[in-house]
Design a protein around this motif. Structure first.
Motif, PDB file in Angstrom:
ATOM      1  N   LEU A  30       4.231  12.028  10.056  1.00  0.00           N
ATOM      2  CA  LEU A  30       5.284  12.903   9.472  1.00  0.00           C
ATOM      3  C   LEU A  30       5.108  12.592   7.839  1.00  0.00           C
ATOM      4  N   ALA A  31       5.063  11.366   7.563  1.00  0.00           N
ATOM      5  CA  ALA A  31       5.012  11.142   6.071  1.00  0.00           C
ATOM      6  C   ALA A  31       3.580  11.688   5.504  1.00  0.00           C
ATOM      7  N   SER A  32       2.535  11.535   6.301  1.00  0.00           N
ATOM      8  CA  SER A  32       1.351  12.154   5.704  1.00  0.00           C
ATOM      9  C   SER A  32       1.588  13.747   5.213  1.00  0.00           C
ATOM     10  N   GLN A  33       2.379  14.405   6.086  1.00  0.00           N
ATOM     11  CA  GLN A  33       2.513  15.730   6.033  1.00  0.00           C
ATOM     12  C   GLN A  33       3.555  16.200   4.672  1.00  0.00           C
ATOM     13  N   GLN A  34       4.230  15.200   3.900  1.00  0.00           N
ATOM     14  CA  GLN A  34       4.917  15.477   2.986  1.00  0.00           C
ATOM     15  C   GLN A  34       4.268  15.367   1.595  1.00  0.00           C
ATOM     16  N   ALA A  35       4.573  16.591   0.967  1.00  0.00           N
ATOM     17  CA  ALA A  35       3.966  16.979  -0.211  1.00  0.00           C
ATOM     18  C   ALA A  35       4.438  16.062  -1.433  1.00  0.00           C
ATOM     19  N   GLN A  36       5.935  15.947  -1.374  1.00  0.00           N
ATOM     20  CA  GLN A  36       6.656  15.215  -2.451  1.00  0.00           C
ATOM     21  C   GLN A  36       6.545  13.675  -2.304  1.00  0.00           C
ATOM     22  N   PHE A  37       6.192  12.989  -3.415  1.00  0.00           N
ATOM     23  CA  PHE A  37       6.021  11.548  -3.455  1.00  0.00           C
ATOM     24  C   PHE A  37       7.199  10.881  -2.564  1.00  0.00           C
ATOM     25  N   THR A  38       8.031  11.276  -3.370  1.00  0.00           N
ATOM     26  CA  THR A  38       9.675  10.457  -2.802  1.00  0.00           C
ATOM     27  C   THR A  38       9.886  10.718  -1.572  1.00  0.00           C
ATOM     28  N   ASP A  39       9.521  11.826  -0.953  1.00  0.00           N
ATOM     29  CA  ASP A  39       9.911  12.158   0.475  1.00  0.00           C
ATOM     30  C   ASP A  39       8.670  11.284   1.259  1.00  0.00           C
ATOM     31  N   ARG A  40       7.606  11.214   1.010  1.00  0.00           N
ATOM     32  CA  ARG A  40       6.515  10.278   1.625  1.00  0.00           C
ATOM     33  C   ARG A  40       7.162   8.803   1.566  1.00  0.00           C
ATOM     34  N   ALA A  41       7.510   8.668   0.433  1.00  0.00           N
ATOM     35  CA  ALA A  41       8.024   7.081   0.322  1.00  0.00           C
ATOM     36  C   ALA A  41       9.148   6.848   1.215  1.00  0.00           C
ATOM     37  N   PHE A  42      10.026   7.791   1.440  1.00  0.00           N
ATOM     38  CA  PHE A  42      11.244   7.561   2.498  1.00  0.00           C
ATOM     39  C   PHE A  42      10.754   7.370   3.877  1.00  0.00           C
ATOM     40  N   TRP A  43       9.837   8.358   4.285  1.00  0.00           N
ATOM     41  CA  TRP A  43       9.483   8.233   5.680  1.00  0.00           C
ATOM     42  C   TRP A  43       8.543   6.888   6.118  1.00  0.00           C
ATOM     43  N   LEU A  44       7.822   6.264   4.745  1.00  0.00           N
ATOM     44  CA  LEU A  44       6.981   4.999   5.005  1.00  0.00           C
ATOM     45  C   LEU A  44       7.713   3.923   4.768  1.00  0.00           C
ATOM     46  N   ALA A  45       9.003   3.844   4.145  1.00  0.00           N
ATOM     47  CA  ALA A  45       9.880   2.944   3.940  1.00  0.00           C
ATOM     48  C   ALA A  45      10.565   2.809   5.515  1.00  0.00           C
ATOM     49  N   LEU A  46      10.854   3.941   5.992  1.00  0.00           N
ATOM     50  CA  LEU A  46      11.518   4.022   7.412  1.00  0.00           C
ATOM     51  C   LEU A  46      10.657   3.238   8.543  1.00  0.00           C
ATOM     52  N   ASP A  47       9.275   3.665   8.229  1.00  0.00           N
ATOM     53  CA  ASP A  47       8.246   2.968   9.116  1.00  0.00           C
ATOM     54  C   ASP A  47       8.310   1.337   9.090  1.00  0.00           C
ATOM     55  N   LYS A  48       8.608   0.925   7.849  1.00  0.00           N
ATOM     56  CA  LYS A  48       8.495  -0.539   7.478  1.00  0.00           C
ATOM     57  C   LYS A  48       9.735  -1.186   8.247  1.00  0.00           C
ATOM     58  N   LEU A  49      10.873  -0.396   8.150  1.00  0.00           N
ATOM     59  CA  LEU A  49      11.855  -1.021   8.496  1.00  0.00           C
ATOM     60  C   LEU A  49      12.071  -0.950  10.144  1.00  0.00           C
TER      61      LEU A  49
END
Lengths: 230, 59
Positions: free
Chosen positions: B15-34
């Motif tokens: 899902l993160a890799s499909q996000q065009a916006q940097f900040t959106d990608r950041a959100f999902w990757l941070a969730l992944d870490k959590l």
């Protein structure tokens, strides 16, 4: 929670780190202000903004172990004695004060024996003293060391760490982190393209399930410990 | 990492890799870490529950 971000930087447009942080700002409940872009401060307005905020963030690059001159000017003009403590009303009491500070030197420089020879906490102690005088709560500092050297994964992490520093209740525990994401997830899922929303909801459900499992385990553990005490 | 955690990690990463916006990608990757942190905490708590329940002296 309402957060006020006061940025001090003499050349904001040229600062890649400040532009990056500006683009990372949470979309809601955050007021952002650049101090040097004001010729003189409207003291009443500035003080009013401080009164309205729950968390106040001072954000700046570290120049000679201190904030840039613009922030000191703001302090001298806006934080008048009468306003901060003089009339014993303490309008800033219990508000949180956080510092976002960027440095040109790496983290290891900021310790005794390191290249800078002092900790960031030591360098920022005059601001901490102001917070104490105003009966504010000092938050652990949010330092960004050598922004220019950060790789993309670190920058991605910085976006969310910064957003959480601005809006997540303290202390920064797993519980608070989970609550922050729980709060953010619905809007993030809503803005996904329709074909991705189902995945978003699945992830949300699984995340919430994990959260509940941890809570249940913690409860069980508390019960076992209680019995051991008997 | 459990199979379930592995699956969740893959879902979030995709899902993160499909996000065009940097900040959106950041959100999902941070969730992944959590989520990885949740998994670790779950393991540790489960281990502590097991350890404290295993009391041969009370057999």
């Amino acid at each position: 929670m309402k957060t006020l971000v006061l940025v001090s930087h003499p050349q904001l447009a040229d600062s890649t780190s400040q532009q990056f942080l500006k683009a990372s700002l949470p979309k809601q409940d955050v007021t952002w202000e650049h101090l040097e872009s004001q010729e003189s401060f409207d003291v009443a307005r500035e003080q009013d903004q401080l009164r309205q905020a729950d968390r106040i963030i001072l954000q700046f690059p570290l120049y000679w172990y201190a904030a840039p001159a613009g922030l000191k000017q703001w302090e001298d003009d806006v934080l008048t004695r009468t306003f901060v403590y003089g009339d014993h009303r303490f309008p800033l009491a219990d508000k949180e004060l956080g510092i976002v500070v960027t440095t040109g030197m790496p983290e290891k420089a900021f310790q005794r024996g390191g290249a800078e020879g002092l900790t960031l906490d030591a360098a920022l102690s005059p601001l901490a003293a102001v917070a104490a005088r105003a009966h504010m709560r000092w938050l652990p500092t949010f330092p960004i060391y050598q922004f220019g050297y950060l790789e993309e994964p670190e920058k991605l992490q910085l976006v969310v760490d910064y957003q959480r520093y601005l809006t997540q209740p303290q202390p920064d525990s797993l519980e608070q982190r989970q609550a922050w994401f729980t709060h953010k997830l619905p809007a993030m899922i809503d803005q996904l393209p329709p074909e991705q929303q189902a995945t978003g909801r699945l992830i949300q459900a699984e995340f919430e399930q994990q959260k509940d499992d941890i809570e249940a385990l913690a409860d069980t553990l508390a019960m076992i410990k209680e019995q051991e005490d008997d | 990492m459990t199979e379930q955690a592995e699956w969740l990690h893959t879902q979030i990463e995709t899902l993160a890799s499909q996000q065009a916006q940097f900040t959106d990608r950041a959100f999902w990757l941070a969730l992944d870490k959590l989520v990885a942190e949740q998994d670790r905490r779950n393991d540790q708590l489960q281990g502590e529950v097991d350890g404290r329940t295993w009391r041969p002296d009370r057999w």
